[in-house]
Write an enzyme that holds these catalytic residues in place. Structure first.
Site, PDB file in Angstrom:
ATOM      1  N   LYS A   1      42.546  43.067 -51.237  1.00  0.00           N
ATOM      2  CA  LYS A   1      41.461  43.375 -50.297  1.00  0.00           C
ATOM      3  C   LYS A   1      41.993  43.516 -48.884  1.00  0.00           C
ATOM      4  O   LYS A   1      41.698  44.481 -48.177  1.00  0.00           O
ATOM      5  CB  LYS A   1      40.401  42.275 -50.366  1.00  0.00           C
ATOM      6  CG  LYS A   1      39.269  42.454 -49.396  1.00  0.00           C
ATOM      7  CD  LYS A   1      38.470  43.703 -49.720  1.00  0.00           C
ATOM      8  CE  LYS A   1      37.495  44.038 -48.622  1.00  0.00           C
ATOM      9  NZ  LYS A   1      36.709  45.238 -48.898  1.00  0.00           N
TER      10      LYS A   1
ATOM     11  N   CYS B   1      35.284  44.423 -41.159  1.00  0.00           N
ATOM     12  CA  CYS B   1      36.321  44.507 -42.191  1.00  0.00           C
ATOM     13  C   CYS B   1      37.651  45.005 -41.639  1.00  0.00           C
ATOM     14  O   CYS B   1      38.584  44.228 -41.471  1.00  0.00           O
ATOM     15  CB  CYS B   1      35.825  45.437 -43.293  1.00  0.00           C
ATOM     16  SG  CYS B   1      34.131  45.125 -43.754  1.00  0.00           S
TER      17      CYS B   1
HETATM   18  N1  SAJ Z   1      37.335  54.887 -38.249  1.00  0.00           N
HETATM   19  C1  SAJ Z   1      38.066  55.744 -37.424  1.00  0.00           C
HETATM   20  N2  SAJ Z   1      38.687  56.819 -38.008  1.00  0.00           N
HETATM   21  C2  SAJ Z   1      38.585  57.073 -39.353  1.00  0.00           C
HETATM   22  C3  SAJ Z   1      37.829  56.176 -40.171  1.00  0.00           C
HETATM   23  C4  SAJ Z   1      37.221  55.089 -39.586  1.00  0.00           C
HETATM   24  O1  SAJ Z   1      38.173  55.557 -36.208  1.00  0.00           O
HETATM   25  O2  SAJ Z   1      39.134  58.083 -39.803  1.00  0.00           O
HETATM   26  C5  SAJ Z   1      36.666  53.718 -37.640  1.00  0.00           C
HETATM   27  C6  SAJ Z   1      35.147  53.731 -37.828  1.00  0.00           C
HETATM   28  O3  SAJ Z   1      34.518  54.446 -36.814  1.00  0.00           O
HETATM   29  C7  SAJ Z   1      34.815  52.245 -37.775  1.00  0.00           C
HETATM   30  C8  SAJ Z   1      36.027  51.615 -38.451  1.00  0.00           C
HETATM   31  O4  SAJ Z   1      37.083  52.571 -38.352  1.00  0.00           O
HETATM   32  O5  SAJ Z   1      34.716  51.804 -36.444  1.00  0.00           O
HETATM   33  C9  SAJ Z   1      35.809  51.250 -39.913  1.00  0.00           C
HETATM   34  O6  SAJ Z   1      34.993  52.225 -40.525  1.00  0.00           O
HETATM   35  P1  SAJ Z   1      35.286  52.717 -42.056  1.00  0.00           P
HETATM   36  O7  SAJ Z   1      34.262  53.714 -42.366  1.00  0.00           O
HETATM   37  O8  SAJ Z   1      36.686  53.101 -42.176  1.00  0.00           O
HETATM   38  O9  SAJ Z   1      35.138  51.409 -42.940  1.00  0.00           O
HETATM   39  P2  SAJ Z   1      34.054  50.227 -43.083  1.00  0.00           P
HETATM   40  O10 SAJ Z   1      34.483  49.092 -42.231  1.00  0.00           O
HETATM   41  O11 SAJ Z   1      32.702  50.721 -42.902  1.00  0.00           O
HETATM   42  O12 SAJ Z   1      34.314  49.865 -44.614  1.00  0.00           O
HETATM   43  C10 SAJ Z   1      35.616  49.453 -44.994  1.00  0.00           C
HETATM   44  C11 SAJ Z   1      36.003  50.207 -46.265  1.00  0.00           C
HETATM   45  N3  SAJ Z   1      37.410  49.972 -46.539  1.00  0.00           N
HETATM   46  C12 SAJ Z   1      38.230  51.008 -46.839  1.00  0.00           C
HETATM   47  O13 SAJ Z   1      37.845  52.158 -46.860  1.00  0.00           O
HETATM   48  C13 SAJ Z   1      39.669  50.640 -47.146  1.00  0.00           C
HETATM   49  C14 SAJ Z   1      35.126  49.743 -47.426  1.00  0.00           C
HETATM   50  O14 SAJ Z   1      35.577  50.341 -48.622  1.00  0.00           O
HETATM   51  C15 SAJ Z   1      35.212  48.221 -47.538  1.00  0.00           C
HETATM   52  O15 SAJ Z   1      34.443  47.730 -48.590  1.00  0.00           O
HETATM   53  C16 SAJ Z   1      34.716  47.637 -46.232  1.00  0.00           C
HETATM   54  O16 SAJ Z   1      35.596  48.041 -45.189  1.00  0.00           O
HETATM   55  C17 SAJ Z   1      34.741  46.107 -46.347  1.00  0.00           C
HETATM   56  O17 SAJ Z   1      33.646  45.531 -46.494  1.00  0.00           O
HETATM   57  O18 SAJ Z   1      35.820  45.548 -46.389  1.00  0.00           O
END
Ligand code: SAJ
Length: 438
Positions: free
Chosen positions: A218, A272
């Site tokens: 995780k 996360c």
């Molecule tokens: N972000 C960026 N650029 C990107 C992707 C995301 O700047 O290309 C930023 C987003 O704006 C946000 C942060 O990163 O601020 C996280 O957003 P996210 O959409 O990447 O992820 P979360 O936090 O909503 O969900 C993540 C997911 N983990 C992965 O994809 C490895 C989800 O699958 C997990 O279940 C979740 O964390 C968790 O609960 O751990």
């Protein structure tokens, strides 16, 4: 052992959809949460969080008598613990962030009271390596009459496992079913019992490992995403200096069969990706290795709010406006688009920096109202000289892309999400600067 009654402890962004999913398969589900408002809202067939499809699913489950919520645990055959694991208060700036396992501890001690021989306890909360063994120890302390895997292995009365949730907010209901599941039993029988429970609704594969490895999986998943985002963010700064459009660059590079660069932005938020690398870092440091790459990525992503504010200051300077005393519309509080969650959002650092530089803020978010200083996006625009986009909620972006800026006094737009049509904005004579794009 058949698991007819399932209890989900912690009815937040993960626990509530999971409880509703079990109930949708006509399992008898007892949801437990210390938050009385959440419990009452759920028992009224409504939801206290925003997640697509969840409202309909939950109402059907409660009306059908398959799901009820309570503040104290009741007997069940399996218990899934999905409570928060925030940071412990930081002692001083040199101390490394430590995980706060107190929510897991109090959930374990509450569940222990109603445990019976043959029951299964699964930890789903994102946790540092070793948390599941710790939870099992807390349970054993409470129930000296029952045996646990750490002492009795496969002969234990109680089964214990760590099975991390992996769902992404905004697509939780679909991903609960489709995603493969990592099953980290403290013994093989613990894993097999967990598979039986998840196969109630999981159509993805259930892949068995041990509890410590599952905990590490995780942290690894989210840390790998943090590192990938950090690379994209650094690229955006380099492109700014070289006057290259980072978005065109990334689209072209991602045409390569083995390249998948993520999206730069104003920083990484959420409970996360912004947190889990800290657990990995702490575990590694406590084990005697200083993980530099993870650290550098974390600080790269944490520095993006500063970068965004520096872009605003530089562009305001070009139109002879000082940030000190300027009126700035800050659009977006949530940590990402179309969610009502602002935990660890880069918004808070952006706000802090702008206030420290003497700016007057008109804050608006259409999903998270708690920080709003104005009631509408129109007001935020009309009271401001510049706009900073922190979160690209679809409704706000659609509004901005069709807005007649001639009616406003906006001189500069800093687009932290590459969400606006820059050409249209420039046609209004407004100075536009996106992350990695002018
Ligand atoms: N972000 C960026 N650029 C990107 C992707 C995301 O700047 O290309 C930023 C987003 O704006 C946000 C942060 O990163 O601020 C996280 O957003 P996210 O959409 O990447 O992820 P979360 O936090 O909503 O969900 C993540 C997911 N983990 C992965 O994809 C490895 C989800 O699958 C997990 O279940 C979740 O964390 C968790 O609960 O751990």
């Amino acid at each position: 052992m058949s698991f007819n009654t399932i209890s989900v402890v912690g009815l937040g962004y993960i626990g509530l959809p999971t409880a509703a999913m079990f109930a949708s398969k006509e399992k008898k589900v007892i949801g437990v949460d210390v938050n009385q408002y959440a419990v009452d809202t759920i028992n009224a067939g409504r939801i206290h969080i925003v997640e697509p499809e969840l409202d309909v699913m939950l109402k059907k489950a409660v009306d059908g008598g398959f799901l009820k919520a309570t503040t104290t645990p009741e007997p069940a055959d399996a218990f899934l613990i999905a409570v928060p694991t925030p940071f412990l208060p930081i002692k001083d700036q040199d101390s490394i962030p430590e995980p706060d396992l107190s929510y897991i501890k109090s959930a374990a001690k509450a569940v222990a009271k109603v445990l019976k021989k043959g029951d299964l306890v699964i930890l789903e909360s994102t946790s540092p390596v070793g948390a599941t063994e710790q939870m099992s120890a807390w349970l054993a302390e409470e129930r000296l009459d029952l045996s646990f895997p750490q002492t009795h292995g496969e002969d234990s009365d109680i089964r214990i496992a760590y099975c991390p949730e992996r769902v992404i907010p905004g697509h939780v209901v679909r991903e609960l079913v489709e995603n493969d599941r990592v099953i980290g039993g403290m013994t093989n029988k613990c894993s097999q019992a967990s598979i039986e429970v998840y196969k109630t609704f999981v159509e993805g594969d259930c892949v068995v490992t041990n509890a410590r490895t599952a905990e590490m999986v995780k942290l690894t998943e989210n840390s790998s995403r943090d590192v990938s985002i950090a690379f994209a963010n650094e690229l955006s700064i380099i492109c700014d200096k070289l006057d290259i459009d980072v978005w065109e660059l990334i689209n072209l590079a991602n045409l390569h069969p083995r390249v998948n660069i993520l999206q730069p932005g104003p920083g990484v938020g959420g409970h996360c990706i912004a947190v889990d690398p800290e657990w990995l870092d702490t575990a590694s440091k406590n084990a005697g290795y200083n993980p530099e790459m993870i650290r550098i990525a974390r600080s790269m992503n944490s520095s993006m709010p500063e970068y965004l504010v520096s872009l605003l200051e530089a562009n305001l300077d070009e139109v002879s406006i000082s940030l000190d005393g300027a009126s700035i519309a800050v659009l977006g509080v949530a940590y990402k688009a179309n969610v009502d969650d602002s935990r660890e959002s880069p918004f808070f650092r952006v706000k802090e920096l702008l206030l420290a530089k003497g700016a007057n803020l008109n804050i608006y978010d259409s999903w998270v109202k708690s920080e709003n200083t104005v009631d509408s996006i129109q007001l935020a625009i009309h009271k401001s000289q510049a706009i900073v986009i922190v979160t690209d909620h679809s409704d706000m972006i659609n509004f901005l892309n069709s807005f007649e800026f001639t009616s406003a006094n906006i001189k500069v737009i800093i687009d932290g999400r590459n969400a606006l049509d820059s050409k249209v904005i420039k046609d209004f004579g407004i100075l536009y600067h996106g992350i990695g794009r002018k």
